[in-house]
Scaffold this motif. Structure first.
Motif, PDB file in Angstrom:
ATOM      1  N   LEU A   1      61.929  55.289  23.012  1.00  0.00           N
ATOM      2  CA  LEU A   1      63.168  55.723  23.555  1.00  0.00           C
ATOM      3  C   LEU A   1      63.961  54.684  24.324  1.00  0.00           C
ATOM      4  CD1 LEU A   1      61.861  59.128  25.418  1.00  0.00           C
ATOM      5  CD2 LEU A   1      63.090  58.694  23.136  1.00  0.00           C
ATOM      6  N   ASP A   2      63.479  53.451  24.444  1.00  0.00           N
ATOM      7  CA  ASP A   2      64.253  52.343  24.811  1.00  0.00           C
ATOM      8  C   ASP A   2      65.283  52.077  23.751  1.00  0.00           C
ATOM      9  OD1 ASP A   2      63.383  51.932  27.570  1.00  0.00           O
ATOM     10  OD2 ASP A   2      61.713  50.797  26.776  1.00  0.00           O
ATOM     11  N   TYR A   3      64.823  52.123  22.616  1.00  0.00           N
ATOM     12  CA  TYR A   3      65.635  51.636  21.329  1.00  0.00           C
ATOM     13  C   TYR A   3      66.740  52.775  21.274  1.00  0.00           C
ATOM     14  CZ  TYR A   3      66.894  50.526  16.530  1.00  0.00           C
ATOM     15  OH  TYR A   3      67.751  50.049  15.672  1.00  0.00           O
ATOM     16  N   LEU A   4      66.245  53.981  21.394  1.00  0.00           N
ATOM     17  CA  LEU A   4      67.463  55.035  21.446  1.00  0.00           C
ATOM     18  C   LEU A   4      68.290  55.058  22.302  1.00  0.00           C
ATOM     19  CD1 LEU A   4      68.330  57.597  20.025  1.00  0.00           C
ATOM     20  CD2 LEU A   4      66.420  59.062  21.319  1.00  0.00           C
ATOM     21  N   ARG A   5      67.911  54.736  23.590  1.00  0.00           N
ATOM     22  CA  ARG A   5      68.914  54.568  24.734  1.00  0.00           C
ATOM     23  C   ARG A   5      70.001  53.277  24.305  1.00  0.00           C
ATOM     24  NH1 ARG A   5      69.154  51.005  29.062  1.00  0.00           N
ATOM     25  NH2 ARG A   5      70.312  51.943  30.944  1.00  0.00           N
ATOM     26  N   ALA A   6      69.246  52.278  23.959  1.00  0.00           N
ATOM     27  CA  ALA A   6      70.260  51.210  23.636  1.00  0.00           C
ATOM     28  C   ALA A   6      71.251  51.814  22.505  1.00  0.00           C
ATOM     29  CB  ALA A   6      69.552  50.135  23.114  1.00  0.00           C
ATOM     30  N   ASP A   7      70.805  52.235  21.538  1.00  0.00           N
ATOM     31  CA  ASP A   7      71.615  52.688  20.495  1.00  0.00           C
ATOM     32  C   ASP A   7      72.757  53.684  20.926  1.00  0.00           C
ATOM     33  OD1 ASP A   7      72.246  53.502  17.487  1.00  0.00           O
ATOM     34  OD2 ASP A   7      71.569  55.251  18.179  1.00  0.00           O
ATOM     35  N   LEU A   8      72.556  54.784  21.781  1.00  0.00           N
ATOM     36  CA  LEU A   8      73.268  55.740  22.287  1.00  0.00           C
ATOM     37  C   LEU A   8      74.409  54.992  23.218  1.00  0.00           C
ATOM     38  CD1 LEU A   8      70.883  58.385  23.099  1.00  0.00           C
ATOM     39  CD2 LEU A   8      72.710  58.576  21.477  1.00  0.00           C
ATOM     40  N   LEU A   9      74.020  53.898  23.977  1.00  0.00           N
ATOM     41  CA  LEU A   9      74.920  53.159  24.955  1.00  0.00           C
ATOM     42  C   LEU A   9      75.861  52.466  23.976  1.00  0.00           C
ATOM     43  CD1 LEU A   9      72.336  51.591  27.328  1.00  0.00           C
ATOM     44  CD2 LEU A   9      74.114  53.071  28.041  1.00  0.00           C
ATOM     45  N   GLN A  10      75.316  52.034  22.800  1.00  0.00           N
ATOM     46  CA  GLN A  10      76.280  51.108  21.872  1.00  0.00           C
ATOM     47  C   GLN A  10      77.283  52.213  21.440  1.00  0.00           C
ATOM     48  OE1 GLN A  10      75.802  47.963  21.167  1.00  0.00           O
ATOM     49  NE2 GLN A  10      77.409  47.931  19.352  1.00  0.00           N
ATOM     50  N   ARG A  11      76.642  53.590  21.070  1.00  0.00           N
ATOM     51  CA  ARG A  11      77.824  54.535  20.513  1.00  0.00           C
ATOM     52  C   ARG A  11      78.686  55.222  21.251  1.00  0.00           C
ATOM     53  NH1 ARG A  11      73.313  58.138  17.613  1.00  0.00           N
ATOM     54  NH2 ARG A  11      75.095  59.367  16.942  1.00  0.00           N
ATOM     55  N   VAL A  12      78.514  55.168  22.834  1.00  0.00           N
ATOM     56  CA  VAL A  12      79.332  55.709  23.767  1.00  0.00           C
ATOM     57  C   VAL A  12      80.307  54.479  24.460  1.00  0.00           C
ATOM     58  CG1 VAL A  12      78.000  57.587  24.401  1.00  0.00           C
ATOM     59  CG2 VAL A  12      77.732  55.641  25.603  1.00  0.00           C
ATOM     60  N   GLY A  13      80.076  53.268  23.743  1.00  0.00           N
ATOM     61  CA  GLY A  13      81.015  52.359  24.230  1.00  0.00           C
ATOM     62  C   GLY A  13      80.602  51.354  25.290  1.00  0.00           C
ATOM     63  N   ARG A  14      79.389  51.553  25.763  1.00  0.00           N
ATOM     64  CA  ARG A  14      78.875  50.612  26.888  1.00  0.00           C
ATOM     65  C   ARG A  14      78.014  49.562  26.280  1.00  0.00           C
ATOM     66  NH1 ARG A  14      76.157  55.445  30.327  1.00  0.00           N
ATOM     67  NH2 ARG A  14      75.125  53.624  31.445  1.00  0.00           N
ATOM     68  N   ARG A  15      78.974  48.483  25.630  1.00  0.00           N
ATOM     69  CA  ARG A  15      78.181  47.366  24.733  1.00  0.00           C
ATOM     70  C   ARG A  15      77.556  46.618  25.698  1.00  0.00           C
ATOM     71  NH1 ARG A  15      83.288  45.234  21.109  1.00  0.00           N
ATOM     72  NH2 ARG A  15      84.061  44.850  23.226  1.00  0.00           N
ATOM     73  N   ARG A  16      77.967  46.009  26.574  1.00  0.00           N
ATOM     74  CA  ARG A  16      77.156  45.098  27.229  1.00  0.00           C
ATOM     75  C   ARG A  16      75.609  45.598  27.925  1.00  0.00           C
ATOM     76  NH1 ARG A  16      79.525  40.616  27.629  1.00  0.00           N
ATOM     77  NH2 ARG A  16      81.862  40.470  27.428  1.00  0.00           N
ATOM     78  N   GLU A  17      75.679  46.693  28.432  1.00  0.00           N
ATOM     79  CA  GLU A  17      74.533  47.672  28.605  1.00  0.00           C
ATOM     80  C   GLU A  17      73.634  47.902  27.465  1.00  0.00           C
ATOM     81  OE1 GLU A  17      75.136  50.802  31.591  1.00  0.00           O
ATOM     82  OE2 GLU A  17      76.945  50.528  30.899  1.00  0.00           O
ATOM     83  N   ALA A  18      74.188  47.957  26.318  1.00  0.00           N
ATOM     84  CA  ALA A  18      73.517  48.153  24.955  1.00  0.00           C
ATOM     85  C   ALA A  18      72.681  46.972  24.661  1.00  0.00           C
ATOM     86  CB  ALA A  18      74.523  48.433  23.933  1.00  0.00           C
ATOM     87  N   VAL A  19      73.605  45.886  24.867  1.00  0.00           N
ATOM     88  CA  VAL A  19      72.730  44.390  24.936  1.00  0.00           C
ATOM     89  C   VAL A  19      71.479  44.483  25.554  1.00  0.00           C
ATOM     90  CG1 VAL A  19      73.009  42.032  25.251  1.00  0.00           C
ATOM     91  CG2 VAL A  19      74.998  43.082  23.802  1.00  0.00           C
ATOM     92  N   GLU A  20      71.806  44.643  26.729  1.00  0.00           N
ATOM     93  CA  GLU A  20      70.286  44.589  27.715  1.00  0.00           C
ATOM     94  C   GLU A  20      69.206  45.608  27.276  1.00  0.00           C
ATOM     95  OE1 GLU A  20      72.044  45.404  31.708  1.00  0.00           O
ATOM     96  OE2 GLU A  20      73.275  43.809  31.507  1.00  0.00           O
ATOM     97  N   GLY A  21      69.729  46.788  26.826  1.00  0.00           N
ATOM     98  CA  GLY A  21      69.046  47.681  26.163  1.00  0.00           C
ATOM     99  C   GLY A  21      68.015  47.541  25.074  1.00  0.00           C
ATOM    100  N   PHE A  22      68.736  46.481  23.971  1.00  0.00           N
ATOM    101  CA  PHE A  22      67.883  46.426  22.915  1.00  0.00           C
ATOM    102  C   PHE A  22      67.039  45.085  23.254  1.00  0.00           C
ATOM    103  CE2 PHE A  22      71.675  48.226  20.461  1.00  0.00           C
ATOM    104  CZ  PHE A  22      71.295  49.082  19.618  1.00  0.00           C
TER     105      PHE A  22
END
Length: 743
Positions: A52-73
């Motif tokens: 789910l950490d991976y999925l969270r990062a992917d969803l963050l990327q898809r909703v445009g929260r790119r910097r948070e996605a970097v931390e998530g991945f």
């Protein structure tokens, strides 16, 4: 994508993924993200184990929260199974944020640590892009070339060569580029290697380099670039006969594809005179004939085809030379010679396809001119070969029956063509013939005779007759479908429904591999192999669900392959046009609808024609590269793309721009508009020209005695182009019949 909302209250306590995947598939990305974060907060350990950490990062990327996605991945890298995918997505995110040096380091580490097979190529391609954008080339020293799969060595070697050139080590870069071109000149990497080599000082001084650059430019259809390199290479006095033939043939073909048909014919003729082998002489003379025919000198072309046959009467070029000669003899009015040529083809074991095309060429030409004396014999010969479609034979037999005044037989023949596949262009032509007032009485009589039938086949035939004439087909269609619905083997094909998310067997199977974990996160485009294993076509409802999931997540090419595999399992008792629209829409999808509609409207072309071209050219794969070096959705080679762009007022594209859907769709629409003007809106000729070239399609038009698209299609000489036009128009008719939503 519409799926029934699952009742997941009990399931969610045990496994939160079905609810999250359902929300994501419905496009509810923010609720899916919230549900993912809630599941992680409720049970962090289990959530991480499920990915789910991976999925969270992917969803963050898809909703445009790119910097948070970097931390998530970065956080998701702690899960061993998904660590390589997390690293790769992190590298992509850094590239998108404008940090090529970080992206390069991440990609290099991924490759060095042994990327899983699905990630090796994309990781190397990312590394190459990142190094070109400013990454540190010293990262390559940490990679062990010998551990890379054979198919990926070329990407690594080209990346290394580009780094050498950037660091001023021209001699080493030149040697590396030459080595790449010695391996192959016709793939996308070869074009880049040739471009690198041509830009290095001193490249033009070496005959071997000139040979490689000329062959690479020719393979990538950059014929203006190819000619000087090939001429320079041919001046080398040490050339072997084999290399001289290869270079000379490529030079003559370059002239040919540039539309310089007379010089091409002269070069092919010189090749024929200079070779010591009969096979090469026959090949060269046949090309002389093709060039002269396109030039308009049919007398000289006929002589060349006859000489090609004489050069090697039993060789591989003989049937093609005989067919080419037959066409020109028939067009010149020498019917006796054409018939003799057809009889000679019938005596050859290797002449089956040429015999079918020659027989249909003669039959179609006679029928549109009202001549029927020998037509049945021609059609019998074509049918015996089994090298022509049933619809084509049935259609022309219907025309022959009409000409003979046998209306009942004509209706039967046209109905045969319709029943096999009502979307086929010859079936559509048959439908137009059935709608003629002259056949109305026979159509009604045949429909009345079928009214007493008790099986779905009879009801389908009657519905077809009525649909294309009086329009009162619905009662028979409904009756036939009800009959099929009572048969378990047939019922499924009439009404396809995907399995609801909570019903997927996936949830009860432990994730033993990373792809299965990705599948459970709804990342179907990242785990297409696992989709095929967990949603197999052997279980049709699962296979259908898998195809829809692939399409919903952008993996349209794989979705189309699954849908076609499903369709092949269709019981033959189920008519093609009665198959559920839900399955047919998977067979004829409409990705990029806004772009296709906008460009089609702007260029005044049929959006379904543009859609059909993209489907047949690339199967909706934006990264597709053909053996002829055509790229992208609309499969353009770079010289054609640039010419069309200039003509249409579009920005001049580079090679990689062709991989961008917006660029490809705009170019495809512009080129179709250009072809439509040249061929006066005759869609069959437009489609043939897109596939085989404008001059070739114009030549096929000159073979015709009428403006009927059916005659044109029967006189298209290339098997690939004929199939292309048929598939394109089948998809066009199926799309319109299913009322695909352009929005």
């Amino acid at each position: 994508m519409t799926l029934a909302l699952p009742l997941l209250l009990a399931v969610a306590v045990v496994d939160p993924r079905p609810q999250i995947v359902h929300l994501a598939l419905e496009g509810q990305l923010r609720p899916a993200l919230a549900a993912t974060e809630n599941a992680l907060a409720a049970d962090p350990e289990r959530g991480r184990a499920l990915g789910l950490d991976y999925l969270r990062a992917d969803l963050l990327q898809r909703v445009g929260r790119r910097r948070e996605a970097v931390e998530g991945f970065a956080r998701a890298m702690a899960v061993p199974l998904l660590a390589p995918w997390s690293r790769f997505r992190l590298a992509l995110a850094q590239e998108e944020l404008g940090h090529p040096e970080i992206a390069a380091g991440l990609a290099a580490t991924l490759v060095a640590e042994g990327a899983p097979p699905p990630l090796v190529r994309p990781a190397l391609e990312l590394l190459r892009r990142a190094l070109a954008a400013g990454g540190d080339c010293r990262l390559l020293a940490g990679l062990r070339r010998e551990r890379l799969p054979g198919a990926e060595l070329r990407t690594f070697d080209l990346t290394a060569a580009e780094c050498l050139a950037r660091r001023g080590r021209a001699d080493e870069a030149r040697a590396a580029a030459i080595a790449l071109l010695e391996q192959a000149v016709d793939d996308a990497l070869a074009r880049d290697a040739a471009e690198l080599l041509a830009g290095l000082a001193g490249a033009s001084d070496d005959p071997r380099t000139a040979r490689l650059l000329g062959l690479a430019a020719h393979a990538h259809r950059e014929f203006d670039l190819a000619r000087p390199w090939l001429e320079r290479a041919l001046a080398d006095p040490t050339l072997t006969e084999s290399h001289a033939w290869e270079l000379g043939y490529a030079l003559a073909r370059s002239e040919f594809w540039l539309g310089r048909y007379r010089p091409a014919a002269e070069r092919f003729a010189a090749l024929g005179r200079g070779t010591t082998t009969a096979a090469r002489r026959a090949a060269a003379l046949h090309q002389v004939g093709r060039a002269l025919e396109l030039h308009g000198d049919t007398v000289a072309a006929l002589a060349a085809f006859r000489q090609a046959l004489e050069a090697e009467p039993l060789g591989e070029w003989a049937p093609a030379a005989m067919l080419s000669a037959l066409r020109l003899e028939a067009l010149a009015g020498d019917d006796r010679a054409a018939r003799a040529r057809l009889a000679a083809l019938g005596q050859r074991r290797d002449g089956r396809s040429a015999l079918a095309r020659g027989a249909l060429f003669l039959a179609a030409g006679d029928l549109v001119r009202g001549r029927r004396e020998r037509v049945e014999g021609y059609l019998d010969a074509a049918e015996r070969t089994r090298a022509a479609s049933d619809q084509e034979i049935a259609y022309w037999r219907g025309r022959a029956a009409e000409l003979a005044g046998a209306g009942r037989e004509a209706v039967a023949r046209y109905l045969d063509a319709l029943e096999r596949d009502p979307f086929h262009p010859f079936a559509q032509a048959a439908a137009r013939r059935l709608a003629q007032p002259e056949l109305a009485a026979e159509v009604q009589a045949r429909a009345a005779a079928l009214a007493g039938g008790e099986g779905p086949i009879d009801w389908h035939r009657r519905a077809l007759l009525l649909e294309f004439t009086t329009g009162g087909a619905e009662p028979d269609r409904r009756r036939g479908r009800e009959g099929l619905a009572r048969q378990p083997a047939s019922a499924l094909w009439l009404d396809w429904e995907p399995l609801p998310v909570e019903g997927w067997p996936l949830w009860s199977a432990p994730a033993e591999r990373a792809e299965e974990l990705l599948l459970g996160l709804g990342r179907f485009d990242e785990a297409p192999g696992a989709v095929l294993r967990h949603f197999p076509v052997a279980r049709p409802s699962l296979g259908f669900t898998g195809a829809r999931l692939l399409a919903a997540t952008g993996a349209v090419r794989r979705s189309l392959a699954v849908a076609e595999a499903l369709f092949e399992r269709r019981p033959r008792v189920v008519p093609i046009d009665w198959v559920s629209p839900a399955l047919r829409r998977l067979l004829y999808p409409f990705p990029h609808p806004a772009e296709i509609r906008a460009e089609a409207e702007a260029r005044r072309v049929d959006p379904f024609l543009l859609l059909g071209v993209i489907r047949e050219e690339s199967r909706f794969d934006a990264g597709a590269v053909s053996p002829a070096a055509a790229r992208g959705l609309a499969q353009f080679v770079l010289p054609t793309a640039r010419r069309v762009a200039i003509s249409a007022g579009l920005p001049l594209p580079g090679a990689r721009d062709l991989d961008r859907p917006t660029v490809a769709i705009a170019l495809g629409a512009s080129y179709l508009a250009e072809l439509s003007v040249r061929f006066q809106g005759r869609d069959a000729a437009v489609a043939a020209a897109y596939n085989a070239g404008e001059d070739q399609a114009a030549l096929w038009q000159r073979y015709c005695f009428s403006r009927e698209p059916e005659e044109f299609l029967s006189k298209v000489g290339f098997r690939e182009t004929r199939a292309y036009v048929c598939l394109l128009y089948t998809s066009d008719a199926a799309d319109e019949a299913d009322s695909v939503d352009l929005g």
